[in-house]
Design an enzyme around this catalytic site. Structure first.
Site, PDB file in Angstrom:
ATOM      1  N   ASN A   1       0.696  -1.199   0.077  1.00  0.00           N
ATOM      2  CA  ASN A   1       0.032  -0.058   0.191  1.00  0.00           C
ATOM      3  C   ASN A   1       0.822   1.280   0.068  1.00  0.00           C
ATOM      4  O   ASN A   1       0.707   2.094   0.922  1.00  0.00           O
ATOM      5  CB  ASN A   1      -0.931  -0.071   1.201  1.00  0.00           C
ATOM      6  CG  ASN A   1      -2.144   0.957   1.000  1.00  0.00           C
ATOM      7  OD1 ASN A   1      -2.406   1.822   1.867  1.00  0.00           O
ATOM      8  ND2 ASN A   1      -2.665   1.016  -0.144  1.00  0.00           N
ATOM      9  N   LEU A   2       2.076   1.153  -1.080  1.00  0.00           N
ATOM     10  CA  LEU A   2       2.835   2.069  -0.879  1.00  0.00           C
ATOM     11  C   LEU A   2       2.534   3.700  -1.381  1.00  0.00           C
ATOM     12  O   LEU A   2       1.264   3.944  -2.149  1.00  0.00           O
ATOM     13  CB  LEU A   2       3.980   1.740  -2.064  1.00  0.00           C
ATOM     14  CG  LEU A   2       4.405   0.464  -1.838  1.00  0.00           C
ATOM     15  CD1 LEU A   2       5.648  -0.103  -2.890  1.00  0.00           C
ATOM     16  CD2 LEU A   2       5.230   0.165  -0.492  1.00  0.00           C
TER      17      LEU A   2
ATOM     18  N   GLY B   1       5.730   8.332   0.849  1.00  0.00           N
ATOM     19  CA  GLY B   1       6.852   7.930   2.069  1.00  0.00           C
ATOM     20  C   GLY B   1       7.859   6.734   1.812  1.00  0.00           C
ATOM     21  O   GLY B   1       8.971   6.688   1.879  1.00  0.00           O
ATOM     22  N   HIS B   2       7.217   5.864   1.198  1.00  0.00           N
ATOM     23  CA  HIS B   2       7.790   4.695   0.802  1.00  0.00           C
ATOM     24  C   HIS B   2       8.754   4.882  -0.258  1.00  0.00           C
ATOM     25  O   HIS B   2       9.789   4.410  -0.508  1.00  0.00           O
ATOM     26  CB  HIS B   2       6.948   3.425   0.315  1.00  0.00           C
ATOM     27  CG  HIS B   2       5.885   2.825   1.484  1.00  0.00           C
ATOM     28  ND1 HIS B   2       4.798   3.168   1.541  1.00  0.00           N
ATOM     29  CD2 HIS B   2       6.289   2.195   2.553  1.00  0.00           C
ATOM     30  CE1 HIS B   2       3.996   2.779   2.661  1.00  0.00           C
ATOM     31  NE2 HIS B   2       5.039   2.061   3.246  1.00  0.00           N
TER      32      HIS B   2
ATOM     33  N   GLY C   1      11.645   4.156   7.595  1.00  0.00           N
ATOM     34  CA  GLY C   1      11.031   5.416   7.782  1.00  0.00           C
ATOM     35  C   GLY C   1      11.251   5.796   9.230  1.00  0.00           C
ATOM     36  O   GLY C   1      11.007   5.070  10.208  1.00  0.00           O
TER      37      GLY C   1
ATOM     38  N   GLN D   1      10.053   1.882  16.051  1.00  0.00           N
ATOM     39  CA  GLN D   1      10.625   0.747  15.151  1.00  0.00           C
ATOM     40  C   GLN D   1      11.989   0.700  14.797  1.00  0.00           C
ATOM     41  O   GLN D   1      12.555  -0.186  14.857  1.00  0.00           O
ATOM     42  CB  GLN D   1       9.659   0.430  13.965  1.00  0.00           C
ATOM     43  CG  GLN D   1      10.042  -0.351  13.046  1.00  0.00           C
ATOM     44  CD  GLN D   1       9.002  -0.613  11.974  1.00  0.00           C
ATOM     45  OE1 GLN D   1       7.885  -1.388  12.181  1.00  0.00           O
ATOM     46  NE2 GLN D   1       9.026  -0.006  10.813  1.00  0.00           N
TER      47      GLN D   1
ATOM     48  N   LEU E   1       2.666  11.007   5.725  1.00  0.00           N
ATOM     49  CA  LEU E   1       2.094  10.004   5.088  1.00  0.00           C
ATOM     50  C   LEU E   1       1.974   8.690   5.810  1.00  0.00           C
ATOM     51  O   LEU E   1       2.943   8.049   6.614  1.00  0.00           O
ATOM     52  CB  LEU E   1       2.832  10.150   3.875  1.00  0.00           C
ATOM     53  CG  LEU E   1       2.894  11.241   3.075  1.00  0.00           C
ATOM     54  CD1 LEU E   1       3.679  11.099   1.691  1.00  0.00           C
ATOM     55  CD2 LEU E   1       1.455  11.850   2.832  1.00  0.00           C
TER      56      LEU E   1
ATOM     57  N   SER F   1      -0.078   4.609   5.285  1.00  0.00           N
ATOM     58  CA  SER F   1      -1.039   3.782   4.644  1.00  0.00           C
ATOM     59  C   SER F   1      -2.560   3.695   5.429  1.00  0.00           C
ATOM     60  O   SER F   1      -3.359   3.767   4.697  1.00  0.00           O
ATOM     61  CB  SER F   1      -0.716   2.324   4.723  1.00  0.00           C
ATOM     62  OG  SER F   1       0.778   2.229   3.958  1.00  0.00           O
ATOM     63  N   ARG F   2      -2.376   4.104   6.809  1.00  0.00           N
ATOM     64  CA  ARG F   2      -3.701   4.165   7.323  1.00  0.00           C
ATOM     65  C   ARG F   2      -4.387   5.513   7.292  1.00  0.00           C
ATOM     66  O   ARG F   2      -5.603   5.467   7.452  1.00  0.00           O
ATOM     67  CB  ARG F   2      -3.351   3.951   8.778  1.00  0.00           C
ATOM     68  CG  ARG F   2      -2.852   2.773   9.127  1.00  0.00           C
ATOM     69  CD  ARG F   2      -3.079   2.111  10.787  1.00  0.00           C
ATOM     70  NE  ARG F   2      -2.979   0.577  10.839  1.00  0.00           N
ATOM     71  CZ  ARG F   2      -1.883  -0.079  11.178  1.00  0.00           C
ATOM     72  NH1 ARG F   2      -0.640   0.776  11.550  1.00  0.00           N
ATOM     73  NH2 ARG F   2      -1.681  -1.220  11.255  1.00  0.00           N
TER      74      ARG F   2
HETATM   75  O1  PAF Z   1       7.118  -0.760   8.628  1.00  0.00           O
HETATM   76  C1  PAF Z   1       6.616  -1.750   8.312  1.00  0.00           C
HETATM   77  O2  PAF Z   1       5.913  -1.461   7.396  1.00  0.00           O
HETATM   78  C2  PAF Z   1       7.001  -2.845   8.878  1.00  0.00           C
HETATM   79  O3  PAF Z   1       6.823  -2.874  10.253  1.00  0.00           O
HETATM   80  C3  PAF Z   1       7.884  -3.724   8.558  1.00  0.00           C
HETATM   81  C4  PAF Z   1       9.334  -2.943   8.893  1.00  0.00           C
HETATM   82  C5  PAF Z   1       7.835  -3.956   7.004  1.00  0.00           C
HETATM   83  C6  PAF Z   1       7.904  -5.243   9.105  1.00  0.00           C
HETATM   84  O4  PAF Z   1       6.889  -5.803   8.718  1.00  0.00           O
END
Ligand code: PAF
Length: 277
Positions: free
Chosen positions: A28-29, A32-33, A143, A149, A180, A182-183
């Protein structure tokens, strides 16, 4: 660009490559991705992007089933961004047997987002470890929006001596400041208008602290009450050390203010890193 779903095929394909930069995603890019993919492009000859919605990091009441899956559009965007390989394993491919070996992250994983999402970072750390072992990149890009994370992944790489450089991509935002995500696609029109307030509130906290206010607990409580009065369901607003993610102490100079709050059922997160003198 090649789309590869099998681990052995991917390994054979990547064996020919000199340097590899890796961007793990759940698909769901958005822009940001794509920014992370562009950063990856600058660091290696071959850019690998994975798309895998990892069940291990979703709690029982979370949105695993409804998480947006948009593989065709994602691959079009990745092709345009110059990715070389997209790794799209099925759940069966990545978890052929029950994943009983898990990466247990440090206790900071039970605070902030981890407090309301028990086991989330164990699931993230475990899948990231698997993906890094499969792709074996020299560089991996994550990101900064997911600050906690990123912190845990840096610890994973450091404590397991993985020969991988972790690079952080800056949070990409709408013009109104909304990070940005996906949610964001879950937000109604009215919620989308309200959502940028989260970032504005964090920015006000930064200004407040930079003007000399060091009563972090009071700032957190007041900001949380302010958002709650406006209909937000606040999970946390917290001022932390950007180095350790521990609660900010008066002597800390490199700080980060992090927040998670819901608009309706949609949980948004954001953070701002900043320094004080
Ligand atoms: O940030 C994310 O999209 C996820 O937590 C990741 C790092 C791809 C792990 O599933």
């Amino acid at each position: 660009m090649e789309i590869i779903a099998k681990i052995d095929v991917l390994r054979e394909r990547l064996a020919q490559e000199g340097t590899i930069a890796f961007v793990p995603t759940m698909g769901n890019l958005h822009a940001g991705h794509i920014h992370l993919v562009e950063m990856a492009r600058q660091h290696a000859q071959c850019v690998v992007v994975s798309i895998f919605v990892n069940p291990l990091q979703f709690g029982a009441n979370e949105d695993l089933a409804s998480y947006p899956r948009t593989l065709k559009e994602d691959c079009e965007k990745l092709q345009a961004a110059g990715a070389d390989v997209v790794f799209t394993p099925t759940e069966q491919e990545l978890y052929p047997v029950a994943q009983t070996m898990l990466i247990e992250p440090p206790s900071i994983a039970n605070e902030l987002c981890g407090a309301s999402r028990p086991g989330h970072f164990r699931g993230v750390a475990t899948v990231v470890m698997k993906l890094l072992n499969i792709v074996q990149p020299q560089v991996a890009v994550f990101g900064s929006k997911d600050f906690q994370q990123l912190f845990i992944i840096r610890e994973l790489v450091r404590q397991f001596n993985l020969p991988i450089e972790i690079i952080a991509g800056a949070t990409q935002r709408e013009d109104n400041g909304l990070a940005l995500s996906s949610r964001n696609g879950y937000l109604s029109a009215a919620q989308k208008l309200e959502a940028p307030r989260l970032n504005r509130t964090l920015q006000q906290i930064v200004d407040n602290v930079q003007k000399g206010n060091r009563d972090y607990a009071a700032i957190e409580t007041q900001s949380s009450q302010y958002l709650t009065q406006l209909g937000w369901i606040v999970d946390y607003i917290s001022i932390r050390s950007a180095r350790t993610l521990a609660r900010a102490a008066p002597e800390d100079r490199e700080l980060v203010v992090l927040a998670a709050a819901q608009q309706g059922k949609t949980r948004l997160i954001d953070n701002i890193e900043f320094n004080i003198t």
